[in-house]
Design an enzyme around this catalytic site. Structure first.
Site, PDB file in Angstrom:
ATOM      1  N   SER A 528      -4.931  38.216 -22.132  1.00  8.20           N
ATOM      2  CA  SER A 528      -3.993  38.390 -21.035  1.00  8.20           C
ATOM      3  C   SER A 528      -4.251  39.680 -20.254  1.00  8.20           C
ATOM      4  O   SER A 528      -5.380  39.921 -19.859  1.00  8.20           O
ATOM      5  CB  SER A 528      -2.575  38.338 -21.594  1.00  8.20           C
ATOM      6  OG  SER A 528      -1.687  37.985 -20.574  1.00  8.20           O
ATOM      7  N   LYS A 532      -7.873  41.267 -18.940  1.00  5.89           N
ATOM      8  CA  LYS A 532      -8.297  41.841 -17.654  1.00  5.89           C
ATOM      9  C   LYS A 532      -9.047  43.151 -17.939  1.00  5.89           C
ATOM     10  O   LYS A 532     -10.092  43.441 -17.361  1.00  5.89           O
ATOM     11  CB  LYS A 532      -7.089  42.124 -16.752  1.00  5.89           C
ATOM     12  CG  LYS A 532      -6.121  40.935 -16.555  1.00  5.89           C
ATOM     13  CD  LYS A 532      -4.944  41.299 -15.643  1.00  5.89           C
ATOM     14  CE  LYS A 532      -3.631  40.559 -15.916  1.00  5.89           C
ATOM     15  NZ  LYS A 532      -3.567  39.140 -15.755  1.00  5.89           N
ATOM     16  N   TRP A 619       0.357  29.573 -15.518  1.00  8.67           N
ATOM     17  CA  TRP A 619       0.541  30.860 -14.818  1.00  8.67           C
ATOM     18  C   TRP A 619      -0.799  31.583 -14.627  1.00  8.67           C
ATOM     19  O   TRP A 619      -1.023  32.272 -13.645  1.00  8.67           O
ATOM     20  CB  TRP A 619       1.516  31.701 -15.654  1.00  8.67           C
ATOM     21  CG  TRP A 619       1.941  33.015 -15.095  1.00  8.67           C
ATOM     22  CD1 TRP A 619       1.745  34.237 -15.678  1.00  8.67           C
ATOM     23  CD2 TRP A 619       2.677  33.262 -13.888  1.00  8.67           C
ATOM     24  NE1 TRP A 619       2.302  35.224 -14.893  1.00  8.67           N
ATOM     25  CE2 TRP A 619       2.884  34.653 -13.792  1.00  8.67           C
ATOM     26  CE3 TRP A 619       3.167  32.428 -12.870  1.00  8.67           C
ATOM     27  CZ2 TRP A 619       3.558  35.251 -12.732  1.00  8.67           C
ATOM     28  CZ3 TRP A 619       3.846  33.025 -11.805  1.00  8.67           C
ATOM     29  CH2 TRP A 619       4.038  34.413 -11.749  1.00  8.67           C
ATOM     30  N   HIS A 654       0.031  30.333 -23.724  1.00  4.86           N
ATOM     31  CA  HIS A 654      -0.551  31.643 -23.452  1.00  4.86           C
ATOM     32  C   HIS A 654      -0.603  32.462 -24.740  1.00  4.86           C
ATOM     33  O   HIS A 654       0.399  33.036 -25.156  1.00  4.86           O
ATOM     34  CB  HIS A 654       0.355  32.321 -22.419  1.00  4.86           C
ATOM     35  CG  HIS A 654      -0.169  33.617 -21.917  1.00  4.86           C
ATOM     36  ND1 HIS A 654      -1.277  33.707 -21.122  1.00  4.86           N
ATOM     37  CD2 HIS A 654       0.277  34.885 -22.092  1.00  4.86           C
ATOM     38  CE1 HIS A 654      -1.493  34.977 -20.817  1.00  4.86           C
ATOM     39  NE2 HIS A 654      -0.570  35.703 -21.400  1.00  4.86           N
TER      40      HIS A 654
HETATM   41  C1  GTR Z   1       2.391  38.433 -17.510  1.00  3.98           C
HETATM   42  C2  GTR Z   1       1.503  38.691 -16.340  1.00  3.98           C
HETATM   43  C3  GTR Z   1       0.134  38.161 -16.598  1.00  3.98           C
HETATM   44  C4  GTR Z   1      -0.364  38.418 -17.990  1.00  3.98           C
HETATM   45  C5  GTR Z   1       0.724  38.509 -19.033  1.00  3.98           C
HETATM   46  C6  GTR Z   1       0.368  39.212 -20.350  1.00  3.98           C
HETATM   47  O1  GTR Z   1       3.683  38.825 -17.323  1.00  3.98           O
HETATM   48  O2  GTR Z   1       2.065  38.064 -15.236  1.00  3.98           O
HETATM   49  O3  GTR Z   1      -0.751  38.659 -15.614  1.00  3.98           O
HETATM   50  O4  GTR Z   1      -1.187  39.516 -18.043  1.00  3.98           O
HETATM   51  O5  GTR Z   1       1.853  39.132 -18.584  1.00  3.98           O
HETATM   52  O6  GTR Z   1      -0.246  40.264 -20.367  1.00  3.98           O
HETATM   53  O7  GTR Z   1       0.792  38.676 -21.369  1.00  3.98           O
END
Ligand code: GTR
Length: 673
Positions: A528, A532, A619, A654
């Site tokens: 996540s 990045k 997402w 996720h």
């Molecule tokens: C979310 C964000 C994502 C992702 C995520 C995470 O809120 O929108 O870009 O990085 O967090 O880090 O779990």
């Protein structure tokens, strides 16, 4: 309407008397050219509100504000009262002059400051943790008011500075007064401030409500403080100053052209309307209607776009050979990503040093050698990475290893008590208290499986580098590297994602020196937001032998131009600290990006790269992540390494689970081992 008129009339009387003879024509609001003299008797909360931005908002609007702040950290009304009675010179008196210059005068008495200017406005406030407890104001407030009244011009108007509620999870014992609940604290402050204004004829400066208004928006949520209670230097302090400005001058702050650095373009109007609505309705929240735009998940509604071609130079010429890619095109692209998206990081610091903080040669039931290593960046050792390094005890020599940042602290990756638990004191160095239980995140870190496969694992807590909220960069590593008195990064300098990536490189600096790890075989991995960071680390640091992006989504592996799920605008507003200031230019404007994320992936070529999505993680735009991997493969092919970029999808949401790790380990077996 009627109320507004009465309010204006009261303001008019109060202000009018305070003005100098030449300016005696009272008006409902200050007029350009008018001067207003404002003294806050406060503490760090008045410091947040008035010492910066307030004068500047006036300057941008043609009004001169002379501002004084009588500051003592954590000062209560009781202490102000005692200081007045005893004429105690305990204050730091910050004064902003008509020309905007600022002076801090230590060891000042109230009497001195009160006599220093013919003040038009004087504000009182309670220490924040008591600000929702009316009884704590008495008997001190009325006594203090008498004292001040005797020392200021007859028409001076008195105000109550309504302070704001804390963020959930903050380190502050006083939060217990409100059962550690932000809404309880806010409601208590409303009740107490409304009552004190009514009973003592004070006019409210509703900073508390302005901050709460902002918190209810997509651009303010979790983005207003630097430590859970003090406002950050960006949108937090700006909002409070806007509130003071409108409350004191009667001038509409909406559209004021003064703004602060590193604030997102959508935060400026949001802050101004949070303040404006608070002045109109000071004791209850207003919904500003600034919600997250609805996400698009419909392929047929994706706006038409053309992806930039990685194999074409910025001047339109084609990249003809792998050498041209490596020597010229890759650096050209890297630089664009650096200045427009992630921000420049400082490189390896000269004073980088390591300390072994803990060692256990028989950890995990005899399976692992456990080390905890402090990685320090400068002589200032208050900010450091505590790197947990686990290597298989059975290994005959240095092993390949995975390196990744964790969300909750090293102790949360396993229930194993041999890993140091981050205690309350330790957390305090992150500026905000977020306690995660041991083992809380163990599901994501199959430690024994990794060790059994012959790999090492190194990890550290994201807050070691930069706590993950918009604190305007006062808590993380950024502050160690500011030059020329700067207090925040420039628009092309590192945000939090780049700082995390930089931290991964510093961890690799250490791993290269660890006898149990093969520093030429370190795979950088992240899930996540930390995915990045892993991608950016892989792009910027060619020493990483392999890169894994797990559900990294927007700002990671997903194509920005598709704008599916999370978009550039949404991510910049929800997490203004992640990317550099320049990236905010591309909100709703992805077509103008001089690159897209497939080119970020291409920067990693020809090193092995795994991109993974999960079927229900809409997402993060799985199709956009796959597209990026497919497009990046063209560069891998060009370099003769087409099989080294892999994409996989897992059923589910996720997350990163053993299934994913298994896949990464297999991939590492093929290309890194
Ligand atoms: C979310 C964000 C994502 C992702 C995520 C995470 O809120 O929108 O870009 O990085 O967090 O880090 O779990």
């Amino acid at each position: 309407m009627g109320k507004r008129f009465i309010w204006a009339a009261v303001a008019l009387l109060g202000l009018g008397w305070g003005l100098r003879a030449a300016e005696t024509v009272p008006a409902a609001e200050l007029q350009p050219g008018d001067t207003l003299r404002v003294l806050a008797i406060g503490n760090s909360f008045s410091m947040d509100a008035v010492e910066q931005n307030l004068h500047e908002l006036g300057a941008a609007d043609g009004v001169v504000l002379i501002v004084g702040d009588m500051y003592i950290g954590g000062c209560s009304l009781e202490r102000h009262y005692n200081n007045a009675r005893g004429d105690i010179a305990d204050y730091e008196y910050c004064k902003v002059f008509a020309d905007g210059s600022k002076v801090r005068r230590p060891k000042t008495t109230l009497a001195y400051a009160l006599a220093d200017e013919p003040w038009d406005c004087v504000s009182f406030q309670q220490v924040s943790q008591e600000s929702g407890r009316y009884d704590s104001f008495l008997p001190y407030l009325p006594e203090l008011m008498k004292y001040v009244r005797a020392r200021v011009p007859a028409g001076a108007k008195f105000y109550w500075h309504q302070t704001w509620a804390y963020e959930g999870g903050v380190v502050h014992d006083g939060f217990a007064n409100y059962d550690r609940s932000q809404s309880k604290m806010y409601n208590a402050i409303m009740e107490a401030s409304e009552r004190v204004c009514r009973e003592y004829g004070l006019t409210v400066i509703p900073s508390g409500t302005a901050i709460q208004n902002l918190r209810g928006t997509a651009v303010g949520n979790d983005n207003v403080t630097r430590d859970g209670f003090h406002l950050n230097n960006t949108v937090g302090r700006y909002t409070a100053a806007c509130t003071w400005y409108e409350a004191l001058t009667g001038r509409n702050v909406l559209g004021n052209r003064y703004t602060v650095a590193y604030i997102s373009p959508e935060q400026v109007p949001a802050a101004q309307s949070a303040a404006h609505e608070a002045v109109r309705k000071p004791f209850a929240r207003t919904d500003l209607g600034i919600a997250r735009p609805e996400a698009n998940y419909d392929e047929s509604r994706i706006p038409p776009y053309t992806l930039p071609d990685p194999l074409t130079f910025a001047d339109g010429k084609k990249v003809l050979t792998p050498e041209q890619w490596m020597a010229r095109r890759r650096p050209e692209l890297l630089k664009l990503f650096e200045t427009e998206m992630y921000g420049k990081a400082p490189g390896r610091p000269e004073k980088l040093h390591f300390k072994l903080l803990k060692r256990n040669d028989n950890a995990f039931g005899g399976k692992a050698v456990l080390k905890e290593v402090g990685i320090y960046f400068t002589d200032n050792e208050s900010q450091y990475i505590r790197l947990l390094v686990l290597t298989p005890k059975a290994a005959k020599g240095p092993v390949p290893a995975f390196l990744g940042i964790n969300f909750m602290g090293n102790h949360a990756i396993s229930t194993n008590e041999e890993i140091t638990m981050i205690g309350r004191d330790e957390y305090a160095r992150f500026g905000r208290y977020e306690e995660y239980p041991r083992g809380e995140n163990a599901r994501r870190w199959p430690v024994e499986m990794i060790l059994d496969r012959g790999y090492g694992l190194a990890t550290f807590f994201r807050s070691d580098i930069d706590p993950d909220w918009d604190d305007s960069f006062v808590n993380g590593v950024h502050r160690l590297f500011y030059k020329n008195g700067k207090l925040h990064p420039e628009d092309d300098e590192w945000g939090t994602v780049a700082a995390w990536a930089w931290g991964l490189s510093r961890a690799l600096d250490y791993l290269e020196t660890d006898a149990d790890v093969d520093g030429t075989k370190v795979a950088v991995l992240g899930h996540s937001r930390l995915g990045k960071a892993a991608l950016w680390a892989g792009a910027t640091d060619p020493r990483f032998a392999m890169v894994v992006s797990n559900c990294s989504g927007c700002g990671g592996a997903a194509i920005s131009r598709r704008a599916v799920g999370e978009t550039v605008r949404v991510i910049n507003n929800s997490f203004p600290h992640w990317f550099c200031g320049n990236f905010k230019k591309y909100n709703d404007n992805e077509g103008f990006l001089p690159f897209d994320q497939h080119e970020l992936l291409a920067l990693i070529a020809p090193r092995p790269l795994c991109v993974a999505s999960a079927t229900q993680d809409a997402w993060a735009d799985p199709a956009g992540e796959k597209l990026a991997a497919d497009e990046a493969r063209k560069v891998y092919d060009f370099l003769g390494a087409g099989d080294r970029v892999q994409y996989h999808t897992r059923e589910g949401g996720h997350d990163i689970v053993a299934y994913d790790w298994n896949y990464y380990l297999d991939f590492a077996d093929r290309f890194v081992r």
